[in-house]
Structures are given as structure tokens and as C-alpha cells.
Design an enzyme around this catalytic site. Structure first.
Site, PDB file in Angstrom:
ATOM      1  N   GLY A 202    -104.783  24.188 -95.004  1.00  0.00           N
ATOM      2  CA  GLY A 202    -103.587  23.367 -95.196  1.00  0.00           C
ATOM      3  C   GLY A 202    -102.328  24.169 -94.936  1.00  0.00           C
ATOM      4  O   GLY A 202    -102.385  25.274 -94.394  1.00  0.00           O
ATOM      5  N   ASN A 203    -101.199  23.614 -95.310  1.00  0.00           N
ATOM      6  CA  ASN A 203     -99.934  24.346 -95.165  1.00  0.00           C
ATOM      7  C   ASN A 203     -99.021  24.021 -96.343  1.00  0.00           C
ATOM      8  O   ASN A 203     -99.361  23.210 -97.194  1.00  0.00           O
ATOM      9  CB  ASN A 203     -99.277  24.035 -93.809  1.00  0.00           C
ATOM     10  N   ARG A 204     -97.866  24.665 -96.360  1.00  0.00           N
ATOM     11  CA  ARG A 204     -97.001  24.579 -97.549  1.00  0.00           C
ATOM     12  C   ARG A 204     -96.106  23.345 -97.601  1.00  0.00           C
ATOM     13  O   ARG A 204     -95.285  23.223 -98.501  1.00  0.00           O
ATOM     14  CB  ARG A 204     -96.078  25.799 -97.596  1.00  0.00           C
TER      15      ARG A 204
END
Ligand code: CTP
Length: 406
Positions: A202-204
Site C-alpha cells: 500500500g501507500n501513505r
């Protein structure tokens, strides 16, 4: 002429709201004033009635035959709460409906603006800070209080801005909406690329900026569809919601909804790569020391694909907006990379921001530059994510209003 609900909660600054009411009436708007019960200690109903030209009550049980507590909110084009006390903001954030004003706030789909006024300690208390954040996330425009002399000897942030300043700051909501009759598709959040049934890459991205864009586009009169990929914040009221998880699902959702839209804003942080294989069962530790090697493959570039597909399909959005989350390095600045990306992607606008662990992601503020493919000078915007969203939407409106409706 707009139908405005002017909510007034019980603070000494209620007297300034009288002047705001005059400004609104002089500008030709219909105003229904809804004070909370204790406002009468500061300003009586006779003043509100005389200046608004409409009957005024704080009580849900007055004029029951007209179902006031939902009617006023449903009919409103705009709801203002001036001043908004800490108590009113807490009740609104909690979704309470224990008087006519909070009932109206729950019943309305119109843009809501609150102008807080309270003592500095109350404004800075974690409870009020949290309530303000919740309200902003839901799309309420909370005007930053001014700093200065408060009631009594103290001074600091918490003062209600002057009525003229409040009036000027809501001009965009009082004039004809910039995106009236337009359809806007927005992606927000961050994709998750599955690895096995429990893990993902995933990412932030929290989705805060995309949610703010959806609220700003809605406030500008657009019919908004929001494709949400793992939002950490609630989506705004009054937008159609579609969910997607991975980049491939997001691509499917974007293509399924893009036809007939005037604008596409690709704000979602899309993973460029995904695991080549998704395991059906959880990946296990095989022995003491081994660790799996995860092979990645490229994801499609949804934005670039949409731009390419538009060549042969005029029903796809005339204005496509990309976002570039960039970090500068020795080879180039954030803006250099942004300009290169704009020409690579072929979209009309690119909103560039600098990201990093403590920058942008998950915070409520942002600093961006809006770049234009037609070579117009860049426009910068800074502040809360809703402030930034409003500037972006203004630029989008300028661009789309240069095109004829599809
Ligand atoms: N985007 C997209 N599909 C992808 C990757 C990105 O549609 N697979 C969109 C994003 O929504 C954003 C824009 O493209 O609007 C820029 O995304 P970004 O990840 O910053 O750019 P990349 O093309 O991935 O370029 P690079 O990683 O080389 O900086």
C-alpha cells in the site's frame, strides 16, 4: 438570490452576526435566522426578525406544521453558523440534533460554513481541535478565527473575524456556482495491491485531499462521483460513492464511470507495481532463515490510458487533472519533475506537491502548484486541504468553462 440559513450560537460575538445578516440582506439574499436557545441573552429575536424579514425561533416545537427542523435545511442553498461556539461545534461534530440549528445542520445537503468564536483556551483544547478536524473532513468550511482582544482582558486566537471579512470569504458560495451542471469524477485514497489473503502493498495516502476536492467540487455546484480507495476519512455528504481497492479495480471503476463526465481528477495514489502472483493462501515462513522474493509487475497507468482513450471517444472528460506526488533530488526539483510528468501524461492540469514522511500525507495541510498544459503560468495554493481543493477546483472550472459542454 440565495436561500441562506444563518445559525447563531450563544456567544458574545452574536452581535457581529447582526451586521452579517444586514450584509446578506443588502446583497439580496433570503435569510432564515436560527439562533440557539441562549442567544436571546445577547440578541433578541425581534432584532433577527426585523432584519431578516422572516419569523425566528430556536425551538423545534414552534411551527411544527411546517416541519421546520428539516425544511429549512433542505431548502437552503447555504448554511452559515456565525458565531460557532465550542459547544455548537461539539454537538455538530457528534451529529446531535437537540435544537433547531443542529437539526438543520443534519438535514442539509448545502455547503456549511462555520465561523468559530471562543476563548483561546477553548479553541486550542484538544476536544475543539478534534471537533474542528471532524467537521472539516466532512466538508464544513471552518473559518480560522482571528487573533486579538477577546471578551475581558485576554487576547489570542478565538475572535470572530469582522462581518465584512466573513462576507467576503464566502463570496464564492454566494455567487453562481462555478461548476453548475457539470459532472466531476474524482479518485481519492491509495490503492492496495494484494499479495496473499492477509497482506498487501500500500501507500501513505489518507484520501484527505481527494475528499476535500470532492467537497469543493460539490460546493461549486458539480454533480460529483467519488471513487474511494481506502479512505482514512469519511467521504463528504452529497457525492455519489464508488469503492475500489487495487489499481486494476480502480482502473475498471474509472473507465466504467468516466463517460459523460466533464472532468476527471485523478487524486488517488495508484501503485505503479503489483505482486506478479497473488497467493491463495497466506505465505508461510518455510524455515528459520528463508524469506520470499516478491516479483512485481507494472500496473497500467490509468491516467495516461484515459488520455489516450479520449482520442477516439469524445464522451470521455474534456478536462483531466493529474496529481504528482514528488520528491526533489540532485537531478531535478519537485517542479522540474512535475513539468516533465505533465507532458508525459498528456492531461490538461497537473497538481504537484512535495511529499515525504512528515509532508502532506495524513496531515490537514498541503502546498501545491497547479501546472497547465497550455502553458499558462502555474498557480500555487497553500493551507488546509479544503483551501487547496478550492483553488484547484477554481482552476478546473476556468479550464472546463473554456470548453463547450459535452
Ligand atoms: N496514476 C495513474 N495510474 C498509475 C499511476 C499513477 O493513473 N498507475 C496517476 C495518479 O493518480 C496521479 C498521476 O498519475 O494523478 C501521477 O502519479 P505518480 O505516481 O506521481 O506518477 P507516476 O506516473 O507513477 O510517475 P513516477 O512514479 O515515475 O514519478
Amino acid at each position: 438570490m440565495k436561500r441562506i440559513v444563518l445559525g447563531v450560537s450563544a456567544g458574545i460575538a452574536a452581535y457581529k452576526s447582526v451586521l452579517l445578516l444586514r450584509l446578506l440582506r443588502e446583497a439580496g439574499h433570503h435569510v432564515d435566522v436560527i439562533p440557539t436557545g441562549n442567544v436571546e441573552h445577547f440578541v433578541g429575536n425581534a432584532t433577527w426578525e426585523a432584519l431578516s424579514g422572516n419569523p425566528v425561533t430556536a425551538n423545534v416545537f414552534d411551527a411544527v406544521d411546517t416541519v421546520n427542523h428539516v425544511r429549512l435545511g433542505q431548502q437552503a442553498d447555504l448554511v452559515l453558523v456565525v458565531p460557532a461556539t465550542a459547544d455548537l461545534m461539539a454537538r455538530a461534530a457528534a451529529g446531535l440534533a437537540n435544537d433547531l440549528l443542529t437539526g438543520t445542520l443534519l438535514a442539509t445537503d448545502a455547503p456549511v460554513v462555520m465561523a468559530p468564536a471562543m476563548h483561546t483556551e477553548m479553541w486550542q483544547h484538544p476536544a475543539t481541535v478534534a471537533n474542528t478536524a471532524v467537521l472539516r473532513q466532512r466538508g464544513v468550511r471552518v473559518i480560522e478565527p482571528a487573533a486579538g482582544r477577546l471578551t475581558g482582558k485576554d487576547s489570542g486566537p478565538g475572535r470572530l473575524p469582522e462581518p465584512q471579512e466573513i462576507f467576503e470569504s464566502i463570496q464564492d458560495l454566494l455567487s453562481e456556482p462555478l461548476l453548475a451542471g457539470r459532472k466531476v469524477l474524482i479518485t481519492a485514497g491509495g490503492t492496495r495491491e494484494p499479495l496473499d489473503p492477509v497482506r498487501f502493498l500500500g501507500n501513505r495516502s489518507s484520501g484527505r485531499q481527494g475528499v476535500a476536492l470532492a467537497a469543493a467540487a460539490r460546493d461549486a455546484g458539480a454533480q460529483v462521483t467519488l471513487i474511494a480507495t481506502h479512505l482514512e476519512v469519511p467521504p463528504p455528504h452529497g457525492v455519489a460513492l464508488v469503492h475500489a481497492s487495487s489499481a486494476l479495480q480502480l482502473r475498471e471503476a474509472v473507465f466504467a464511470h468516466a463517460e459523460g463526465q466533464d472532468v476527471l481528477i485523478m487524486n488517488a495514489a495508484v501503485a505503479d507495481f503489483r505482486p506478479a502472483a497473488v497467493h491463495n493462501a497466506k505465505i508461510k515462513k518455510r524455515d528459520e532463515h528463508s524469506a520470499p522474493v516478491i516479483e512485481l509487475v507494472r500496473n497500467p497507468d490509468i491516467l495516461a490510458e484515459l488520455v489516450a482513450a479520449r482520442e477516439s471517444n469524445p464522451r470521455l472528460p474534456a478536462v483531466i487533472v493529474g496529481f504528482a506526488a514528488e520528491t526533489g533530488d540532485e537531478q531535478g526539483s519537485v517542479l522540474d519533475y512535475g513539468r516533465a510528468k505533465l507532458s508525459r501524461k498528456g492531461c490538461e492540469l497537473l497538481v504537484v506537491n512535495e511529499v515525504g514522511e512528515n509532508l502532506t500525507f495524513g496531515t490537514d495541510s498541503n502546498t501545491v502548484q497547479v501546472l497547465f498544459a497550455d502553458g499558462k503560468p502555474a498557480v500555487s495554493a497553500a493551507g488546509g486541504k479544503l483551501d487547496v481543493a478550492r483553488v484547484v477546483i477554481q482552476q478546473v472550472a476556468g479550464e472546463i468553462n473554456g470548453h463547450t459542454t459535452s
